[in-house]
Design an enzyme around this catalytic site. Structure first.
Site, short mmCIF file in Angstrom:
data_model
loop_
_atom_site.label_atom_id
_atom_site.label_comp_id
_atom_site.label_asym_id
_atom_site.label_seq_id
_atom_site.Cartn_x
_atom_site.Cartn_y
_atom_site.Cartn_z
N ASP C 8 8.99 7.53 1.99
CA ASP C 8 9.21 6.35 2.83
C ASP C 8 10.65 5.81 2.75
OD1 ASP C 8 6.43 6.76 2.47
OD2 ASP C 8 5.96 4.68 2.94
N HIS C 68 2.40 0.97 8.60
CA HIS C 68 3.37 0.03 9.18
C HIS C 68 3.95 0.55 10.50
CE1 HIS C 68 3.66 -1.61 4.93
NE2 HIS C 68 3.26 -2.63 5.67
N HIS C 149 -0.83 9.44 4.32
CA HIS C 149 -0.32 8.12 3.95
C HIS C 149 -1.47 7.27 3.43
CE1 HIS C 149 2.97 5.21 4.32
NE2 HIS C 149 2.05 4.31 4.62
N HIS C 174 3.13 6.31 0.92
CA HIS C 174 2.62 4.93 1.00
C HIS C 174 2.76 4.12 -0.28
CE1 HIS C 174 0.37 1.38 2.13
NE2 HIS C 174 -0.47 1.57 1.17
N HIS C 176 5.02 4.35 -2.48
CA HIS C 176 6.45 4.19 -2.76
C HIS C 176 6.82 4.58 -4.19
CE1 HIS C 176 7.67 1.49 0.91
NE2 HIS C 176 6.75 2.38 1.24
#
Ligand SMILES: [Fe+2]
Ligand SMILES: [Fe+2]
Ligand SMILES: [Fe+2]
Ligand SMILES: [Fe+2]
Ligand SMILES: [Fe+2]
Ligand SMILES: [Fe+2]
Ligand SMILES: [Fe+2]
Ligand SMILES: [Fe+2]
Lengths: 259, 259, 259, 259
Positions: C8, C68, C149, C174, C176
């Site tokens: 990401d 997102h 994700h 997702h 991170h």
């Protein structure tokens, strides 16, 4: 003492039906004190100074809030000084503006109002069970009213039984749908799982129904808008013995009004 | 045609109040068809053959289920052959035993019963909105009844509006608390967010209240037990026009019975 | 064929470290194709046309997205025509703009890229297990890359095993945070639970850490801001056999760069 | 002082790989203290006296737990007296058996071990941020180790930064997947989001992979069983300055062993 508790007031339709009917309701039901959940009073989300003043001026005595208490940032400018607004008491100590309960007086009798949020399917606030124990130790008047703003029926009913005999009335808010389980618990606490919503009738929790259906079916971003049209009033009337603080009666109020 | 729909029957107290009152209720309300949510009928969790037979024998015509449908493994041995038990239709295709809807006949009129689960705060089943579209395309009779077993008021109300005019009645189950929002939607579908629970009155959703309070305050493991004492009946009566399938009326039924 | 998959990309710090290092990385690792998760590329949330063009121009071949994807509304204006952007395939059919997978060609070999969202602790999208079965039936080239994700490690690992031998590489995004479990599964699929985040190093998932701590401790509204300072690159390099589509190797890439 | 922290030990495969390798690991890495998360040590769920004794006897000095601490009821019979077992400190005060932290001594130096559970996507326990403040006020030795058993990467990283400089090492457990973000934070706390799982390699979080896939695809009840075959060891080694309590180094350990 006789109380009218009003379910989540949503936007202008909610405020308008109160303007049209509140004084008559107070008269008809011989109401001493009006408490309203106002977490959605301003545009469906949060509360502004103007909206708060408007609602106090038409006869609301105490406002309780819920998980949307901070949705309109303006509230940070007046909640600290407005002693008639009660926000959920189980937000963290020390960092949360405003107050989680307060004691008021009417007709020479004191009464306390407590607001709490549930945690099941909601935010990880402090334990409402321990928090209410803590607050009840500090309150000295026998009349105590609790607005328990929560999602899960289990949590609401459990907290009701938990404080049975220690508060005059515990009612739920937040689901925006009135439940039909009003009762007086074995030790004298009036109880109902949710007192409902005062706002647009033909809506999903006050929001335009087509927008909500679109959200559920597409998962695309939408802008929630307060629905239009006929409004509904949802609330309860309950009477409390002034000396013992025990509930004498609880009754649901539920009507609609054309625009 | 007149229907009686009974909220989640919980354990022996739920079954006992039905044994004592169902035939009289059917008579008083001139009921043609009785549908009951039975996901908690056996010991508070799931359904057994013996309990199903007992409930069919006292006058239940169709059973719907919910998220607890598989809680008692015995159901796998009879759900496939018992055409009067409907489990949530939005479990995955191809791997789920039983049926998500069925068409029945009474007094020469056909009626369909559909069961669906919500997803908000619940399991990630298939989309109930698309699933009901798919099922309604297959059903040819005008009278269609939906038990939408869901937690969130928003999801229930949204699905109600979504099928308004396409089904005769959509009622909610699962929260075990009856709501006071029964109505006929603009296009003719009778609607109520939750018809409640038929089981122990002095309880948290049918479970012993002290056990639930202990769970909420300690987070230690507990064994949920069906509560004892007085029982409550929760349900609705609704009437449907046999030809158009539109709802004519919807009424809540809500009473208690001493042991 | 050798792929670089980038975790990401968060805001300007994420884009800047790519500008400084991507061409060198491609050279050093002999990369044929660069895929980057860009759901947070524009200001930490969503994607704009300008940011997408900027990232394509520095050497990203395909962008995948996540929960997102719709955070910046501008994406609705270009996702339909930008065939190199892949959004989660398990959004509902018929109402979701863009595409959930696509087949590309490089050096005379075709490869497919699929993007899916998990459901555990996330939105109630369609079942990623059935959706990937459906997509794999349509894809004819042997090389298939999946960006899954998702939040829950269980769902990610389960989907990895589920498609083992049917896709070349399934990697997670997702959370991170890069995981250290890269491996080739028994039937030839390269797998890693999460490839991490490319963005501000000294941060909570890319966001200013003091703001996130404030959120966790006060539950008051905050405005998330992309953190400043040193940036990190998180990704993987994997090699796939062009004819069989089986994975040959998978390696984590993880470094930081001072501003 | 040099510590070895071992990720969630799952069932017999987890215990067996420790029996085969722990003494050698301690020697190779010059370990002074071994801490292991044992919430899944007995049959994949919870802890029994026999399993605890077995693990203490092979060289584990301190056990931490997590959300599965009470999964095997037997623990209630020995947790109160076993001072080397630390359960999450943010279970409610007054009703929870056992201890949430303890101070130990090795080679004439004291060290504290704290266990906390996260709340995001987990149970509504007490706030881990305030709880750790409260505990740190009571601990007087400079060396403090925290096992933060949590799901969400955001909550784990945020708590890491929150205690940076106040504890020697905060490492995550619970996801059963080791992360690759080990680092020493600016003020001297060693940090890693998750140290992983010590148990069956070819599995979903230790559970038989086919069973988990079945669960995700059918939503029918399944019985989780600890997977068989090759085992993996997941953990970290970190060194702490005995006088300042600051972290000197943190290193991931990650290997597999054939049956
Ligand atoms: Fe509300
Ligand atoms: Fe609310
Ligand atoms: Fe139920
Ligand atoms: Fe249910
Ligand atoms: Fe992201
Ligand atoms: Fe995401
Ligand atoms: Fe675990
Ligand atoms: Fe755990």
């Amino acid at each position: 003492m006789r109380f009218l508790a009003i379910g989540d007031v949503v936007g202008r339709p909610g405020r308008n039906i109160l303007k049209s009917t509140l004084s008559k309701l107070k008269e008809n039901y011989k109401i001493d004190v009006v408490i309203a959940n106002c977490e959605n009073a301003a545009g469906g989300n949060g509360l502004t100074k103007k909206v708060a003043d408007e609602l106090f001026s038409i006869g609301i005595d105490v406002m309780t809030m819920g998980n949307h208490v901070w949705a309109n940032k303006e509230i940070f400018s007046f909640i600290e000084n407005e002693t008639r607004i009660i926000r959920p008491a189980n937000y963290p100590e020390g960092t949360t503006p405003g107050r989680g309960y307060n004691v008021f007086e009417k007709n020479n009798f004191k009464f306390a109002v407590i607001n709490l949020c549930g945690r099941v399917f909601m935010e990880n606030l402090d334990c409402p069970f321990r928090k209410i124990d803590e607050i009840l130790r500090k309150i000295e008047c026998p009349i105590v009213i609790v607005d328990f703003h929560a999602e899960a029926t289990s949590e609401k009913i459990a907290l009701g039984f938990y404080v049975d005999g220690r508060v005059s009335c515990l009612y739920g808010t937040h689901t925006h749908v009135q439940t039909a389980d009003e009762k007086i618990l074995p030790n004298g606490t009036a109880y109902i799982t949710d007192i409902g919503m005062t706002g647009p009738y033909d809506s999903v929790l006050g929001v335009d129904k087509d927008i909500v259906i679109q959200k559920f079916t597409t998962f695309l971003p939408v802008r929630f808008e307060v629905a239009k049209g006929k409004a509904q009033f949802n609330g309860i009337v309950f009477e409390v013995d002034n000396n013992s603080g025990k509930a004498i009666s609880i009754e649901r109020i539920n009507f609609t009004l054309e625009e």
